[in-house]
Design a protein around this motif. Sequence first.
Motif, short mmCIF file in Angstrom:
data_model
loop_
_atom_site.label_atom_id
_atom_site.label_comp_id
_atom_site.label_asym_id
_atom_site.label_seq_id
_atom_site.Cartn_x
_atom_site.Cartn_y
_atom_site.Cartn_z
N VAL A 67 71.67 35.20 24.36
CA VAL A 67 72.94 34.74 24.93
C VAL A 67 72.97 33.21 24.83
CG1 VAL A 67 74.42 34.75 26.97
CG2 VAL A 67 72.82 36.64 26.60
N TRP A 68 74.10 32.66 24.35
CA TRP A 68 74.13 31.20 24.22
C TRP A 68 75.52 30.62 24.47
CZ3 TRP A 68 73.48 34.53 20.01
CH2 TRP A 68 74.47 34.52 19.04
N ASN A 69 75.50 29.32 24.72
CA ASN A 69 76.70 28.50 24.77
C ASN A 69 76.60 27.49 23.64
OD1 ASN A 69 77.85 29.56 27.25
ND2 ASN A 69 76.17 28.52 28.30
N GLY A 70 77.71 27.15 23.03
CA GLY A 70 77.67 26.14 21.99
C GLY A 70 77.27 26.70 20.65
N SER A 71 76.76 25.84 19.81
CA SER A 71 76.52 26.21 18.42
C SER A 71 75.08 26.65 18.19
CB SER A 71 76.84 24.99 17.53
OG SER A 71 76.67 25.35 16.17
N HIS A 72 74.88 27.94 18.13
CA HIS A 72 73.57 28.51 17.85
C HIS A 72 73.75 29.76 17.01
CE1 HIS A 72 71.65 25.78 20.68
NE2 HIS A 72 72.52 26.15 21.62
N ASN A 73 72.67 30.26 16.49
CA ASN A 73 72.70 31.56 15.81
C ASN A 73 71.33 32.21 15.96
OD1 ASN A 73 70.91 30.61 13.79
ND2 ASN A 73 72.60 29.89 12.51
N VAL A 74 71.22 33.41 15.47
CA VAL A 74 69.95 34.13 15.52
C VAL A 74 69.64 34.64 14.12
CG1 VAL A 74 68.65 36.05 16.51
CG2 VAL A 74 70.40 34.91 17.89
N ALA A 75 68.50 34.23 13.60
CA ALA A 75 68.04 34.75 12.31
C ALA A 75 66.72 35.48 12.54
CB ALA A 75 67.85 33.62 11.31
N ILE A 76 66.64 36.66 11.97
CA ILE A 76 65.39 37.43 12.04
C ILE A 76 64.66 37.13 10.74
CG2 ILE A 76 64.39 39.73 12.27
CD1 ILE A 76 67.19 40.53 13.48
N VAL A 77 63.50 36.51 10.87
CA VAL A 77 62.86 35.92 9.68
C VAL A 77 61.40 36.35 9.53
CG1 VAL A 77 64.38 33.90 9.72
CG2 VAL A 77 62.21 33.85 10.99
N SER A 78 60.86 35.97 8.38
CA SER A 78 59.44 36.22 8.11
C SER A 78 58.59 35.21 8.87
CB SER A 78 59.16 36.10 6.61
OG SER A 78 59.36 34.74 6.22
N LYS A 79 57.30 35.47 8.90
CA LYS A 79 56.37 34.54 9.55
C LYS A 79 56.45 33.16 8.92
CE LYS A 79 51.54 34.14 10.92
NZ LYS A 79 50.33 33.67 10.26
N GLU A 80 56.52 33.13 7.59
CA GLU A 80 56.57 31.87 6.86
C GLU A 80 57.84 31.08 7.22
OE1 GLU A 80 56.50 32.40 2.66
OE2 GLU A 80 56.25 30.27 2.24
N ASP A 81 58.98 31.79 7.25
CA ASP A 81 60.23 31.12 7.58
C ASP A 81 60.26 30.67 9.04
OD1 ASP A 81 61.15 31.35 5.02
OD2 ASP A 81 62.27 33.21 5.40
N TYR A 82 59.57 31.44 9.88
CA TYR A 82 59.45 31.06 11.30
C TYR A 82 58.66 29.75 11.42
CZ TYR A 82 57.38 31.26 16.01
OH TYR A 82 56.93 30.96 17.28
N GLU A 83 57.53 29.71 10.73
CA GLU A 83 56.67 28.53 10.82
C GLU A 83 57.32 27.30 10.19
OE1 GLU A 83 53.08 30.05 9.08
OE2 GLU A 83 52.36 30.85 10.99
N ASN A 84 58.06 27.52 9.12
CA ASN A 84 58.68 26.38 8.42
C ASN A 84 60.09 26.08 8.90
OD1 ASN A 84 56.38 26.16 6.79
ND2 ASN A 84 57.18 27.65 5.33
#
Length: 168
Positions: A67-84
């Motif tokens: 749940v958010w206010n303002g400009s955000h999003n949610v991406a479900i990513v790989s471990k590598e994309d999470y770390e980077n």
Amino acid sequence: MMGRQGVVSMAGLLVLFALASTRTTMATDYTVGDSMGWTGPPNITEGFYNDWAAGKTFEGGDSLKFVWNGSHNVAIVSKEDYENCTKVSSYFIGGSAFTYTLPSNASGMYYFICTVDSHCEGGQKLAINVTSSEPSTTDDGSSAPLLAIGALSSAVLPAGVLLLHLLN
Ligand SMILES: [Cu+2]
């Protein structure tokens, strides 16, 4: 008399076993970050969401509500994309909430980030360890152990009754 009691208690055990194997685990609904919601710096610091996740047990079927206010999003990513903190092209945006339900057979690590600006670098990232839930009753193989035990007990039972008669 003793033999009859033996049969009854054996049947009772089978009933208990059947009940135990059909027990369903309740799915849990989590709001990520609780009252803080899904937000970026300066509201949160690095590690905030992993602190939130610490001590919680996540299982398949549980849902995570962002749940958010303002400009955000949610991406479900790989471990590598999470770390980077990779700015992946696929993410959920729109409205101000997104609920992700973990697949029923989920296990292992799941990674979520916000790809807006440098929010991820600032700590808007979540890694959770999903523990596989109890053997599911919807799986094809789940009834096999019960059948096997049923077959085993019917083979063992006459011998058990015979033994009780000998003891008498
Ligand atoms: Cu963000």
